[in-house]
Design a protein around this motif. Sequence first.
Motif, PDB file in Angstrom:
ATOM      1  N   HIS A  79       0.832  -1.206   0.000  1.00  0.00           N
ATOM      2  CA  HIS A  79       0.000   0.000   0.000  1.00  0.00           C
ATOM      3  C   HIS A  79       0.866   1.255   0.000  1.00  0.00           C
ATOM      4  O   HIS A  79       0.640   2.184  -0.780  1.00  0.00           O
ATOM      5  N   GLN A  80       1.891   1.275   0.879  1.00  0.00           N
ATOM      6  CA  GLN A  80       2.699   2.487   1.008  1.00  0.00           C
ATOM      7  C   GLN A  80       3.596   2.701  -0.207  1.00  0.00           C
ATOM      8  O   GLN A  80       3.809   3.850  -0.628  1.00  0.00           O
ATOM      9  N   ALA A  81       4.132   1.635  -0.786  1.00  0.00           N
ATOM     10  CA  ALA A  81       4.951   1.784  -1.993  1.00  0.00           C
ATOM     11  C   ALA A  81       4.138   2.420  -3.105  1.00  0.00           C
ATOM     12  O   ALA A  81       4.638   3.264  -3.866  1.00  0.00           O
ATOM     13  N   CYS A  82       2.877   2.038  -3.206  1.00  0.00           N
ATOM     14  CA  CYS A  82       1.980   2.610  -4.209  1.00  0.00           C
ATOM     15  C   CYS A  82       1.721   4.088  -3.929  1.00  0.00           C
ATOM     16  O   CYS A  82       1.801   4.929  -4.824  1.00  0.00           O
ATOM     17  N   ILE A  83       1.431   4.420  -2.673  1.00  0.00           N
ATOM     18  CA  ILE A  83       1.164   5.807  -2.299  1.00  0.00           C
ATOM     19  C   ILE A  83       2.389   6.681  -2.549  1.00  0.00           C
ATOM     20  O   ILE A  83       2.284   7.783  -3.096  1.00  0.00           O
ATOM     21  N   SER A  84       3.566   6.202  -2.156  1.00  0.00           N
ATOM     22  CA  SER A  84       4.800   6.972  -2.337  1.00  0.00           C
ATOM     23  C   SER A  84       5.104   7.219  -3.805  1.00  0.00           C
ATOM     24  O   SER A  84       5.758   8.199  -4.162  1.00  0.00           O
ATOM     25  N   ALA A  85       4.608   6.322  -4.678  1.00  0.00           N
ATOM     26  CA  ALA A  85       4.800   6.471  -6.125  1.00  0.00           C
ATOM     27  C   ALA A  85       3.669   7.268  -6.769  1.00  0.00           C
ATOM     28  O   ALA A  85       3.536   7.295  -7.994  1.00  0.00           O
ATOM     29  N   SER A  86       2.827   7.909  -5.930  1.00  0.00           N
ATOM     30  CA  SER A  86       1.691   8.717  -6.398  1.00  0.00           C
ATOM     31  C   SER A  86       0.619   7.873  -7.082  1.00  0.00           C
ATOM     32  O   SER A  86      -0.075   8.342  -7.987  1.00  0.00           O
ATOM     33  N   GLY A  87       0.499   6.614  -6.646  1.00  0.00           N
ATOM     34  CA  GLY A  87      -0.527   5.742  -7.196  1.00  0.00           C
ATOM     35  C   GLY A  87      -1.744   5.654  -6.297  1.00  0.00           C
ATOM     36  O   GLY A  87      -1.790   6.242  -5.215  1.00  0.00           O
ATOM     37  N   LYS A  88      -2.734   4.909  -6.749  1.00  0.00           N
ATOM     38  CA  LYS A  88      -3.960   4.696  -5.971  1.00  0.00           C
ATOM     39  C   LYS A  88      -4.050   3.230  -5.580  1.00  0.00           C
ATOM     40  O   LYS A  88      -3.862   2.337  -6.412  1.00  0.00           O
ATOM     41  N   THR A  89      -4.366   3.014  -4.329  1.00  0.00           N
ATOM     42  CA  THR A  89      -4.409   1.656  -3.813  1.00  0.00           C
ATOM     43  C   THR A  89      -5.737   1.387  -3.118  1.00  0.00           C
ATOM     44  O   THR A  89      -6.363   2.294  -2.565  1.00  0.00           O
ATOM     45  N   VAL A  90      -6.162   0.131  -3.152  1.00  0.00           N
ATOM     46  CA  VAL A  90      -7.421  -0.292  -2.539  1.00  0.00           C
ATOM     47  C   VAL A  90      -7.120  -1.294  -1.431  1.00  0.00           C
ATOM     48  O   VAL A  90      -6.421  -2.289  -1.659  1.00  0.00           O
ATOM     49  N   ALA A  91      -7.637  -1.029  -0.238  1.00  0.00           N
ATOM     50  CA  ALA A  91      -7.483  -1.945   0.895  1.00  0.00           C
ATOM     51  C   ALA A  91      -8.803  -2.651   1.155  1.00  0.00           C
ATOM     52  O   ALA A  91      -9.824  -2.000   1.367  1.00  0.00           O
ATOM     53  N   VAL A  92      -8.775  -3.969   1.119  1.00  0.00           N
ATOM     54  CA  VAL A  92      -9.970  -4.775   1.385  1.00  0.00           C
ATOM     55  C   VAL A  92      -9.904  -5.241   2.837  1.00  0.00           C
ATOM     56  O   VAL A  92      -8.958  -5.933   3.227  1.00  0.00           O
ATOM     57  N   LEU A  93     -10.913  -4.880   3.623  1.00  0.00           N
ATOM     58  CA  LEU A  93     -10.888  -5.168   5.049  1.00  0.00           C
ATOM     59  C   LEU A  93     -11.839  -6.310   5.418  1.00  0.00           C
ATOM     60  O   LEU A  93     -12.819  -6.564   4.718  1.00  0.00           O
ATOM     61  N   ALA A  94     -11.535  -6.958   6.537  1.00  0.00           N
ATOM     62  CA  ALA A  94     -12.303  -8.137   6.958  1.00  0.00           C
ATOM     63  C   ALA A  94     -13.246  -7.815   8.116  1.00  0.00           C
ATOM     64  O   ALA A  94     -13.516  -8.651   8.961  1.00  0.00           O
ATOM     65  N   HIS A  95     -13.749  -6.584   8.133  1.00  0.00           N
ATOM     66  CA  HIS A  95     -14.601  -6.128   9.221  1.00  0.00           C
ATOM     67  C   HIS A  95     -15.324  -4.868   8.763  1.00  0.00           C
ATOM     68  O   HIS A  95     -15.105  -4.380   7.643  1.00  0.00           O
ATOM     69  N   GLY A  96     -16.160  -4.312   9.627  1.00  0.00           N
ATOM     70  CA  GLY A  96     -16.834  -3.076   9.282  1.00  0.00           C
ATOM     71  C   GLY A  96     -15.866  -1.913   9.179  1.00  0.00           C
ATOM     72  O   GLY A  96     -14.814  -1.902   9.839  1.00  0.00           O
ATOM     73  N   LEU A  97     -16.198  -0.914   8.379  1.00  0.00           N
ATOM     74  CA  LEU A  97     -15.301   0.211   8.151  1.00  0.00           C
ATOM     75  C   LEU A  97     -15.338   1.248   9.279  1.00  0.00           C
ATOM     76  O   LEU A  97     -14.708   2.299   9.164  1.00  0.00           O
ATOM     77  N   ASP A  98     -16.034   0.943  10.352  1.00  0.00           N
ATOM     78  CA  ASP A  98     -16.005   1.822  11.517  1.00  0.00           C
ATOM     79  C   ASP A  98     -14.771   1.584  12.369  1.00  0.00           C
ATOM     80  O   ASP A  98     -14.485   2.353  13.300  1.00  0.00           O
ATOM     81  N   ILE A  99     -14.010   0.535  12.056  1.00  0.00           N
ATOM     82  CA  ILE A  99     -12.750   0.265  12.759  1.00  0.00           C
ATOM     83  C   ILE A  99     -11.645  -0.002  11.743  1.00  0.00           C
ATOM     84  O   ILE A  99     -11.915  -0.261  10.566  1.00  0.00           O
ATOM     85  N   ILE A 100     -10.404   0.093  12.213  1.00  0.00           N
ATOM     86  CA  ILE A 100      -9.252  -0.310  11.411  1.00  0.00           C
ATOM     87  C   ILE A 100      -8.517  -1.389  12.188  1.00  0.00           C
ATOM     88  O   ILE A 100      -8.188  -1.209  13.364  1.00  0.00           O
ATOM     89  N   TYR A 101      -8.282  -2.518  11.538  1.00  0.00           N
ATOM     90  CA  TYR A 101      -7.542  -3.608  12.164  1.00  0.00           C
ATOM     91  C   TYR A 101      -6.425  -4.050  11.221  1.00  0.00           C
ATOM     92  O   TYR A 101      -6.697  -4.294  10.049  1.00  0.00           O
ATOM     93  N   PRO A 102      -5.176  -4.114  11.728  1.00  0.00           N
ATOM     94  CA  PRO A 102      -4.743  -3.774  13.082  1.00  0.00           C
ATOM     95  C   PRO A 102      -4.725  -2.259  13.305  1.00  0.00           C
ATOM     96  O   PRO A 102      -4.579  -1.487  12.357  1.00  0.00           O
ATOM     97  N   LYS A 103      -4.835  -1.848  14.575  1.00  0.00           N
ATOM     98  CA  LYS A 103      -4.925  -0.428  14.912  1.00  0.00           C
ATOM     99  C   LYS A 103      -3.715   0.353  14.440  1.00  0.00           C
ATOM    100  O   LYS A 103      -3.817   1.533  14.091  1.00  0.00           O
TER     101      LYS A 103
END
Length: 381
Positions: A159-183
């Motif tokens: 994710h960060q390598a993409c961001i640092s290169a000015s790209g767009k990245t998608v994170a698929v999470l295994a829970h509701g979007l009201d939390i971030i895991y791991p914190k």
Amino acid sequence: MIKYVIALRELGIKNKDLLFLLQNYSFDIEKMFTDESVFENHFELILYQEYFLNNDLVNEALLKADEILKNSRKLDIKVTFYMDKSYPKELAKIDNPPAIIYYKGAEFAEISEHAIACVGTRKPTKLSYNAVNYLIPQWVKNDCSIISGLACGVDKLAHQACISASGKTVAVLAHGLDIIYPKENKTLAERILKSGGILMSEYPVGTKADRFRFVNRNRIIVGMSRTVIIYECDEKGGTMHNVEFASKQNKPIFCPEVGEGIIDVRTGTKKLIDEHIVTVIKEGRDIKGVLTAVGVKTVKAEMKNTDIKKNFLHAVLAILHNKMVLEATIQEIKLPFKNDNSFYKNAIKLIDSGELDINELLDSLILNNIASINKTLKFED
């Protein structure tokens, strides 16, 4: 309509049945809650009438759907469903895609269709640091997006390598979007959104990060992509689920060359190579096979090695495990400046003037970061 689709899920209707209803009876879904004659008029809908026999449960499902939508709006979470124009096109092609998607950030149409899933161990060695940070900037330059799962380790690096290169990245999470895991990846999640990326999940707000959901999450990571890169992974680790999903979805699989010195976090990668399940990426400039797999027809001019390494440095500095890592590196190679927000800028000045070897700096940062994660870093306060 989305309220009624969510309510169907809350009534206990399975994902495959939701997909069937959305494909064939989308105009009748609301009527299922308001007009009993819809079941008599459509023979195939009689199978679902049993879910509507208890009015209290039906009303409870509708209230729950309202609550999910209300809480989602408060958190800037958007909702789409299968067959809707905002639903991700690549994901819609797989068998049993999620009927409902919750997401934050950009629209899926704003993310490059040349999507590459990057996954691997939660405790990568220097090999993965190098492979991720050499390859991803070059793919991003060729209009590729990166899909991963916001886990620690390879996901975080990707994710960060993409961001640092000015790209767009998608994170698929295994829970509701009201939390971030791991914190600890909350800051990274915020960067993903600020850089024009997306956080997505098939689960509504209030859903916890239970173990089984991570396997389900992996099918979406693969489903969102056109090809999958497996970096270092244990033969018995969760990353291997991505291989299974990629095979079922007929997605090409690649992995970097891991050499002969095999440790636990590479046993899975080595197995994939030995059994000819994957195409091997032989070195840091070997990018064309993946670009072809995701549909890039014209490869842009090669990135300069110095630009790749500067992107690498920016990415590593952004994901350091803690402040001690940078302090240890400053002491180790006797850097003439402090650990502050201008570190990258100051380091680049020295690198450009020839006073600092970027390879030495990267090596120190990577090894100290790995040591910190493994709780073995020694730091003189």
